[in-house]
Design a protein around this motif. Structure first.
Motif, PDB file in Angstrom:
ATOM      1  N   VAL A  30      25.105  44.770  -3.446  1.00  0.00           N
ATOM      2  CA  VAL A  30      23.632  45.078  -4.072  1.00  0.00           C
ATOM      3  C   VAL A  30      23.087  46.216  -3.027  1.00  0.00           C
ATOM      4  CG1 VAL A  30      21.259  44.574  -4.478  1.00  0.00           C
ATOM      5  CG2 VAL A  30      23.047  42.950  -4.801  1.00  0.00           C
ATOM      6  N   ARG A  31      22.625  45.901  -1.890  1.00  0.00           N
ATOM      7  CA  ARG A  31      21.996  46.903  -0.840  1.00  0.00           C
ATOM      8  C   ARG A  31      21.889  45.993   0.258  1.00  0.00           C
ATOM      9  NH1 ARG A  31      17.767  45.177  -4.259  1.00  0.00           N
ATOM     10  NH2 ARG A  31      18.069  46.918  -5.559  1.00  0.00           N
ATOM     11  N   ALA A  32      21.734  46.662   1.593  1.00  0.00           N
ATOM     12  CA  ALA A  32      21.333  45.964   2.704  1.00  0.00           C
ATOM     13  C   ALA A  32      20.064  45.517   2.842  1.00  0.00           C
ATOM     14  CB  ALA A  32      21.181  47.230   3.964  1.00  0.00           C
ATOM     15  N   LEU A  33      20.077  44.200   3.329  1.00  0.00           N
ATOM     16  CA  LEU A  33      18.978  43.303   3.497  1.00  0.00           C
ATOM     17  C   LEU A  33      18.377  43.657   5.160  1.00  0.00           C
ATOM     18  CD1 LEU A  33      20.258  39.921   2.358  1.00  0.00           C
ATOM     19  CD2 LEU A  33      18.552  41.340   1.650  1.00  0.00           C
ATOM     20  N   THR A  34      19.096  44.011   5.940  1.00  0.00           N
ATOM     21  CA  THR A  34      18.643  44.383   7.284  1.00  0.00           C
ATOM     22  C   THR A  34      19.224  45.499   7.817  1.00  0.00           C
ATOM     23  OG1 THR A  34      20.457  43.177   8.432  1.00  0.00           O
ATOM     24  CG2 THR A  34      18.467  41.856   7.852  1.00  0.00           C
ATOM     25  N   LEU A  60      20.494  36.641  -4.320  1.00  0.00           N
ATOM     26  CA  LEU A  60      19.491  36.642  -3.195  1.00  0.00           C
ATOM     27  C   LEU A  60      19.055  35.268  -2.947  1.00  0.00           C
ATOM     28  CD1 LEU A  60      17.556  38.401  -1.426  1.00  0.00           C
ATOM     29  CD2 LEU A  60      16.076  38.623  -3.461  1.00  0.00           C
ATOM     30  N   LEU A  61      18.946  34.585  -3.986  1.00  0.00           N
ATOM     31  CA  LEU A  61      18.606  33.156  -4.105  1.00  0.00           C
ATOM     32  C   LEU A  61      19.563  32.262  -3.194  1.00  0.00           C
ATOM     33  CD1 LEU A  61      16.365  31.078  -4.839  1.00  0.00           C
ATOM     34  CD2 LEU A  61      17.987  30.568  -6.613  1.00  0.00           C
ATOM     35  N   ASN A  62      20.899  32.748  -3.172  1.00  0.00           N
ATOM     36  CA  ASN A  62      21.760  31.908  -2.467  1.00  0.00           C
ATOM     37  C   ASN A  62      21.580  32.329  -0.862  1.00  0.00           C
ATOM     38  OD1 ASN A  62      24.249  30.414  -1.927  1.00  0.00           O
ATOM     39  ND2 ASN A  62      25.360  32.357  -1.570  1.00  0.00           N
ATOM     40  N   VAL A  63      21.317  33.593  -0.666  1.00  0.00           N
ATOM     41  CA  VAL A  63      21.072  33.992   0.784  1.00  0.00           C
ATOM     42  C   VAL A  63      19.845  33.283   1.383  1.00  0.00           C
ATOM     43  CG1 VAL A  63      20.219  36.110   2.268  1.00  0.00           C
ATOM     44  CG2 VAL A  63      21.932  36.293   0.722  1.00  0.00           C
ATOM     45  N   GLN A  64      18.890  33.353   0.537  1.00  0.00           N
ATOM     46  CA  GLN A  64      17.612  32.634   0.741  1.00  0.00           C
ATOM     47  C   GLN A  64      17.855  31.105   1.174  1.00  0.00           C
ATOM     48  OE1 GLN A  64      15.198  33.855  -2.235  1.00  0.00           O
ATOM     49  NE2 GLN A  64      14.120  35.391  -1.232  1.00  0.00           N
ATOM     50  N   ALA A  65      18.519  30.394   0.315  1.00  0.00           N
ATOM     51  CA  ALA A  65      18.886  29.075   0.465  1.00  0.00           C
ATOM     52  C   ALA A  65      19.824  28.840   2.002  1.00  0.00           C
ATOM     53  CB  ALA A  65      19.772  28.365  -0.811  1.00  0.00           C
ATOM     54  N   LYS A  66      20.668  29.453   1.939  1.00  0.00           N
ATOM     55  CA  LYS A  66      21.595  29.393   3.114  1.00  0.00           C
ATOM     56  C   LYS A  66      20.816  29.700   4.499  1.00  0.00           C
ATOM     57  CE  LYS A  66      25.337  29.204   0.758  1.00  0.00           C
ATOM     58  NZ  LYS A  66      25.972  27.658   0.750  1.00  0.00           N
ATOM     59  N   SER A  67      19.867  30.528   4.235  1.00  0.00           N
ATOM     60  CA  SER A  67      18.886  30.876   5.594  1.00  0.00           C
ATOM     61  C   SER A  67      17.902  29.674   5.917  1.00  0.00           C
ATOM     62  CB  SER A  67      18.146  32.122   5.429  1.00  0.00           C
ATOM     63  OG  SER A  67      18.743  33.568   5.016  1.00  0.00           O
ATOM     64  N   GLU A  88      28.141  34.844   5.317  1.00  0.00           N
ATOM     65  CA  GLU A  88      29.053  35.169   4.254  1.00  0.00           C
ATOM     66  C   GLU A  88      28.177  35.578   3.015  1.00  0.00           C
ATOM     67  OE1 GLU A  88      32.366  36.375   2.006  1.00  0.00           O
ATOM     68  OE2 GLU A  88      32.062  35.751   4.267  1.00  0.00           O
ATOM     69  N   ALA A  89      27.102  34.815   2.676  1.00  0.00           N
ATOM     70  CA  ALA A  89      26.255  35.115   1.594  1.00  0.00           C
ATOM     71  C   ALA A  89      25.342  36.403   1.963  1.00  0.00           C
ATOM     72  CB  ALA A  89      25.266  34.085   1.485  1.00  0.00           C
ATOM     73  N   VAL A  90      25.067  36.982   3.004  1.00  0.00           N
ATOM     74  CA  VAL A  90      24.590  38.339   3.281  1.00  0.00           C
ATOM     75  C   VAL A  90      25.358  39.190   3.006  1.00  0.00           C
ATOM     76  CG1 VAL A  90      23.691  39.718   5.116  1.00  0.00           C
ATOM     77  CG2 VAL A  90      22.724  37.347   4.900  1.00  0.00           C
ATOM     78  N   ARG A  91      26.693  39.368   3.652  1.00  0.00           N
ATOM     79  CA  ARG A  91      27.800  40.138   3.461  1.00  0.00           C
ATOM     80  C   ARG A  91      28.105  40.287   1.879  1.00  0.00           C
ATOM     81  NH1 ARG A  91      29.495  37.700   7.930  1.00  0.00           N
ATOM     82  NH2 ARG A  91      30.845  36.254   6.980  1.00  0.00           N
ATOM     83  N   ILE A  92      28.130  39.246   1.035  1.00  0.00           N
ATOM     84  CA  ILE A  92      28.213  39.445  -0.414  1.00  0.00           C
ATOM     85  C   ILE A  92      27.236  40.184  -0.985  1.00  0.00           C
ATOM     86  CG2 ILE A  92      28.468  38.216  -2.668  1.00  0.00           C
ATOM     87  CD1 ILE A  92      30.165  35.974  -0.995  1.00  0.00           C
TER      88      ILE A  92
END
Length: 80
Positions: A56-60, A8-15, A47-51
């Motif tokens: 884990v679970r859907a983010l959106t 999740l931290l990786n998704v947040q950083a990329k976002s 890619e981070a969101v897909r991983i």
């Protein structure tokens, strides 16, 4: 910190990076290098969101496309 938090931290950083570059491009629309960096950041974020969504679970709501059923409300939100 566990793997779930790292994902999740990786998704947040990329976002954050993609959004920051977008703000820069609002004032520097002719900067081709920044535009290419933005496109690359969006790709890495995707890619981070897909991983995350695969492990884990859907983010959106769009993340539910890879799920067998509509379980959006059955799982805790990422911040819970």
């Amino acid at each position: 910190m566990n793997n779930l938090n790292n994902l999740l931290l990786n998704v947040q950083a990329k976002s954050f990076l993609a959004h920051d570059l977008l703000l820069y491009l609002d004032t520097h629309p002719d900067d081709r290098t920044a535009f290419e960096a933005y496109r690359h950041a969006l790709s890495e974020r995707g890619e981070a969101v897909r991983i995350y969504e695969n492990q884990v679970r859907a983010l959106t709501p769009d993340g539910l496309l890879c799920r067998p059923d509509f379980n959006w409300i059955d799982e805790p939100f990422p911040w819970q």
